[in-house]
Design an enzyme around this catalytic site. Structure first.
Site, PDB file in Angstrom:
ATOM      1  N   ASN A  15      61.588  35.414  42.311  1.00 40.09           N
ATOM      2  CA  ASN A  15      60.172  35.758  42.251  1.00 40.09           C
ATOM      3  C   ASN A  15      59.577  35.544  40.862  1.00 40.09           C
ATOM      4  O   ASN A  15      60.198  35.886  39.862  1.00 40.09           O
ATOM      5  CB  ASN A  15      59.971  37.221  42.670  1.00 40.09           C
ATOM      6  CG  ASN A  15      60.385  37.448  44.115  1.00 40.09           C
ATOM      7  OD1 ASN A  15      60.245  36.563  44.950  1.00 40.09           O
ATOM      8  ND2 ASN A  15      60.918  38.632  44.388  1.00 40.09           N
ATOM      9  N   GLU A  18      53.065  36.647  37.865  1.00 42.68           N
ATOM     10  CA  GLU A  18      52.205  37.538  38.655  1.00 42.68           C
ATOM     11  C   GLU A  18      51.614  38.637  37.774  1.00 42.68           C
ATOM     12  O   GLU A  18      50.453  39.020  37.925  1.00 42.68           O
ATOM     13  CB  GLU A  18      53.016  38.175  39.793  1.00 42.68           C
ATOM     14  CG  GLU A  18      53.458  37.189  40.853  1.00 42.68           C
ATOM     15  CD  GLU A  18      54.493  37.804  41.783  1.00 42.68           C
ATOM     16  OE1 GLU A  18      55.703  37.610  41.545  1.00 42.68           O
ATOM     17  OE2 GLU A  18      54.093  38.506  42.726  1.00 42.68           O
ATOM     18  N   THR A  60      41.304  19.396  43.955  1.00 47.01           N
ATOM     19  CA  THR A  60      40.030  20.119  43.955  1.00 47.01           C
ATOM     20  C   THR A  60      40.061  20.922  45.250  1.00 47.01           C
ATOM     21  O   THR A  60      40.649  20.459  46.247  1.00 47.01           O
ATOM     22  CB  THR A  60      38.808  19.171  43.950  1.00 47.01           C
ATOM     23  OG1 THR A  60      38.859  18.370  45.133  1.00 47.01           O
ATOM     24  CG2 THR A  60      38.782  18.263  42.732  1.00 47.01           C
ATOM     25  N   HIS A  61      39.504  22.105  45.245  1.00 43.92           N
ATOM     26  CA  HIS A  61      39.593  23.011  46.405  1.00 43.92           C
ATOM     27  C   HIS A  61      41.053  23.278  46.793  1.00 43.92           C
ATOM     28  O   HIS A  61      41.337  23.601  47.933  1.00 43.92           O
ATOM     29  CB  HIS A  61      38.855  22.440  47.615  1.00 43.92           C
ATOM     30  CG  HIS A  61      37.490  21.913  47.323  1.00 43.92           C
ATOM     31  ND1 HIS A  61      36.338  22.635  47.519  1.00 43.92           N
ATOM     32  CD2 HIS A  61      37.086  20.724  46.791  1.00 43.92           C
ATOM     33  CE1 HIS A  61      35.291  21.914  47.155  1.00 43.92           C
ATOM     34  NE2 HIS A  61      35.721  20.754  46.701  1.00 43.92           N
ATOM     35  N   TYR A  74      25.336  56.157  14.617  1.00 41.59           N
ATOM     36  CA  TYR A  74      26.615  56.567  15.183  1.00 41.59           C
ATOM     37  C   TYR A  74      26.417  57.623  16.258  1.00 41.59           C
ATOM     38  O   TYR A  74      25.610  58.539  16.115  1.00 41.59           O
ATOM     39  CB  TYR A  74      27.529  57.131  14.076  1.00 41.59           C
ATOM     40  CG  TYR A  74      28.868  57.619  14.625  1.00 41.59           C
ATOM     41  CD1 TYR A  74      29.923  56.726  14.787  1.00 41.59           C
ATOM     42  CD2 TYR A  74      29.051  58.948  14.997  1.00 41.59           C
ATOM     43  CE1 TYR A  74      31.133  57.153  15.322  1.00 41.59           C
ATOM     44  CE2 TYR A  74      30.260  59.373  15.528  1.00 41.59           C
ATOM     45  CZ  TYR A  74      31.289  58.475  15.690  1.00 41.59           C
ATOM     46  OH  TYR A  74      32.480  58.896  16.211  1.00 41.59           O
ATOM     47  N   LYS A 117      65.724  34.795  47.257  1.00 49.80           N
ATOM     48  CA  LYS A 117      64.447  34.858  46.542  1.00 49.80           C
ATOM     49  C   LYS A 117      64.580  34.750  45.033  1.00 49.80           C
ATOM     50  O   LYS A 117      65.506  35.259  44.434  1.00 49.80           O
ATOM     51  CB  LYS A 117      63.727  36.170  46.854  1.00 49.80           C
ATOM     52  CG  LYS A 117      63.366  36.304  48.308  1.00 49.80           C
ATOM     53  CD  LYS A 117      61.942  35.912  48.605  1.00 49.80           C
ATOM     54  CE  LYS A 117      60.966  36.717  47.829  1.00 49.80           C
ATOM     55  NZ  LYS A 117      59.748  36.957  48.572  1.00 49.80           N
ATOM     56  N   SER A 124      40.778  62.424  18.586  1.00 46.66           N
ATOM     57  CA  SER A 124      41.152  61.024  18.776  1.00 46.66           C
ATOM     58  C   SER A 124      42.477  60.702  18.098  1.00 46.66           C
ATOM     59  O   SER A 124      42.935  59.561  18.151  1.00 46.66           O
ATOM     60  CB  SER A 124      40.042  60.117  18.220  1.00 46.66           C
ATOM     61  OG  SER A 124      39.756  60.443  16.880  1.00 46.66           O
ATOM     62  N   SER A 131      65.414  39.433  44.596  1.00 51.51           N
ATOM     63  CA  SER A 131      65.021  40.486  45.529  1.00 51.51           C
ATOM     64  C   SER A 131      66.253  41.317  45.840  1.00 51.51           C
ATOM     65  O   SER A 131      67.366  40.794  45.903  1.00 51.51           O
ATOM     66  CB  SER A 131      64.473  39.860  46.814  1.00 51.51           C
ATOM     67  OG  SER A 131      64.597  40.782  47.883  1.00 51.51           O
ATOM     68  N   LYS A 157      38.271  52.604  20.685  1.00 56.33           N
ATOM     69  CA  LYS A 157      39.620  52.277  20.209  1.00 56.33           C
ATOM     70  C   LYS A 157      40.652  52.055  21.305  1.00 56.33           C
ATOM     71  O   LYS A 157      41.379  51.059  21.297  1.00 56.33           O
ATOM     72  CB  LYS A 157      40.103  53.357  19.245  1.00 56.33           C
ATOM     73  CG  LYS A 157      39.406  53.226  17.923  1.00 56.33           C
ATOM     74  CD  LYS A 157      39.572  54.435  17.058  1.00 56.33           C
ATOM     75  CE  LYS A 157      38.354  54.600  16.197  1.00 56.33           C
ATOM     76  NZ  LYS A 157      37.163  55.076  16.947  1.00 56.33           N
TER      77      LYS A 157
END
Ligand code: ARG
Length: 466
Positions: free
Chosen positions: A291, A296, A161-162, A323, A289, A29, A283, A331
């Protein structure tokens, strides 16, 4: 037999030698738990001091041990330390180097201790520090949202809403919704910190130890409130890691919702906000563009953080006490989730602080979609003592008429409105504008600018100073 021959026919090409190398590869590890070096050394120094004070090792040996450990700390921090996969993990890497540096006294450090309580205390210390980093970052994000909310306490925008226009709200109110979410995240961080503030050191392998250790002393020296109360649980518990991942996943989920709103708001179709150049990209082919890549990616990285939570829950489920080596898989999940969350919080704070709000576009959209229809219905209830259900029906007819005439509700003439219900008077026009609609929502926690400002004051007072 050569190493090549000893390796398996099927996968020998991938591994330079036989099963021993594969065992080392799956077992080691050090590749990731080297991140715990500072906590490991801190834990060992505290342990050695306790061993000396209780007379378990001599003061002389303890001094050598502490000096050696500090030398190792400096070696690691200056990049001079040679980590070895053969030595499996951070604990054995440090201890082996200590033996090289100070000789036989190094062998006394592991008295009344096991790697099981050692890794548990190291990891707890690391998770505690990370929780504190997240708390600072969350606070920074909340402060940024409060600043934007204050600026835009009266800036009207459509509430959805929606994702359909519902009622006008203010952008400040919308920002404050996220303040509530991130403040809950911050309180989850505090709760988790409180619960995990116990030191497992001295639980040894699993059963405790016959040496006259002072677990209260090491707990205090390492900044824990008290020692854990059951040695079996001490070495098998990873709740603090699971709680960290849960808090991280909920926080990331909140961040992803805000990120998604930024993506939507910054489209030319909405045009509610404009991201600064620092938080967007162009872009390579379409010059027009801009972006929202950072938004995102915040949205996307949530998947990674949530995945780590499910991953570790799955590792821990069904593990018998105490253990098991399975737990070594804790980890990477926590480290990656932490690194990812830190970056997401920083990116979101930057984006929110920098974005330009298009007040005119928000206002225009706020008035579309008959967003004040509820205000008309409420007016009918208040002024004509109409039952709400009937008011809803009358308003529906007004909306249909406005739709037919291709105008907003406020653009219908009084005659138009009276043709639907004779009781309607001129006074109705005071509630049909978006500003008046927003101003009227004065219920506690409502979107009226005065109420939004009250909630801003509340959070400013409540946020911890440090
Ligand atoms: N590298 C191990 C881990 O991260 C340390 C504890 C090993 N203990 C043991 N009994 N093998 O979990």
């Amino acid at each position: 037999m050569s190493d090549k021959k000893a390796s398996n026919q099927m996968w020998g090409g991938r591994f330079a030698s036989g099963p021993a190398a594969i065992m080392e590869a799956i077992n080691a590890s050090i590749g990731f738990d080297r991140k715990l070096y500072a906590q490991d050394i801190r834990g060992s120094i505290a342990h050695s001091e306790m061993l000396a004070q209780t007379g378990i090792v001599s003061a002389d040996d303890q001094q050598k041990i502490a000096h050696g450990l500090n030398t190792i700390l400096a070696e690691i921090e200056s990049g001079k330390f040679a980590f070895s996969t053969r030595l499996e993990d951070i604990h054995m890497n440090v201890e082996a180097r200590l033996a090289e540096l100070i000789g036989p006294a190094a062998g006394r450090l592991h008295t009344a201790r096991s790697r099981n309580d050692q890794v548990a205390v190291d990891f707890r210390l690391w998770v505690k520090d990370e929780f504190n980093r997240v708390a600072v970052a969350l606070k920074g994000l909340i402060e940024t949202l409060l600043t934007r909310a204050e600026e835009h306490a009266a800036t009207v925008m459509p509430g959805f809403t929606h994702l359909q226009t519902a009622q006008p709200v203010t952008f400040g109110h919308h920002c404050m919704a996220y303040v509530e979410m991130f403040a809950r995240d911050l309180s989850r961080v505090r709760d988790a910190l409180e619960r995990m503030d116990e030191s497992p050191l001295g639980a040894a392998a699993l059963a405790g130890t016959g040496f006259p250790v002072d677990r209260h002393q090491t707990a205090k020296a390492l900044g824990f409130r008290e020692p854990t109360r059951n040695s079996l649980d001490s070495v098998s518990d990873r709740d603090y890691a699971l709680e960290f991942l849960s808090v991280a996943a909920i926080t990331a989920t909140h961040l992803s919702r805000l990120a998604e709103e930024i993506v939507i708001w910054s489209t030319p179709q909405f045009g509610f906000v404009r991201l600064s150049d620092s938080y967007s990209t162009g872009s390579s082919i379409m010059p027009q563009k801009k972006n929202p890549d950072a938004a995102e990616l915040v949205r996307a990285k949530t998947g990674r953080v949530n995945g780590h939570l499910v991953g570790l829950l799955t590792v821990m489920k069904g593990l018998p006490l105490t253990y098991s080596k399975d737990m070594q898989e804790d980890k990477e999940a926590v480290f990656d989730a932490a690194e990812t969350l830190d970056l997401m919080l920083a990116a979101m704070t930057g984006m929110i602080g920098d974005l330009t709000v298009n007040v005119a576009a928000m206002k225009k959209a706020a008035g579309s979609g008959y967003s004040t229809a509820t205000d008309l219905a409420d007016w009918l209830v208040r002024s004509l003592n109409m039952p709400f259900r009937e008011a809803h029906h009358v308003t529906g007819r007004a909306v249909a008429l406005a739709e037919e005439k291709k105008v907003g509700l406020e653009k219908l003439s009084l005659d138009d409105l009276r043709s639907i219900h004779h009781g309607i008077t001129d006074d109705v026009f005071t509630v049909l504008s978006v500003q008046n609609s927003v101003k009227s929502r004065t219920s506690f926690g409502g979107t009226a600018p005065a109420e939004v400002r009250r909630q801003i004051r509340y959070w400013k007072k409540r946020l911890p100073k440090a």
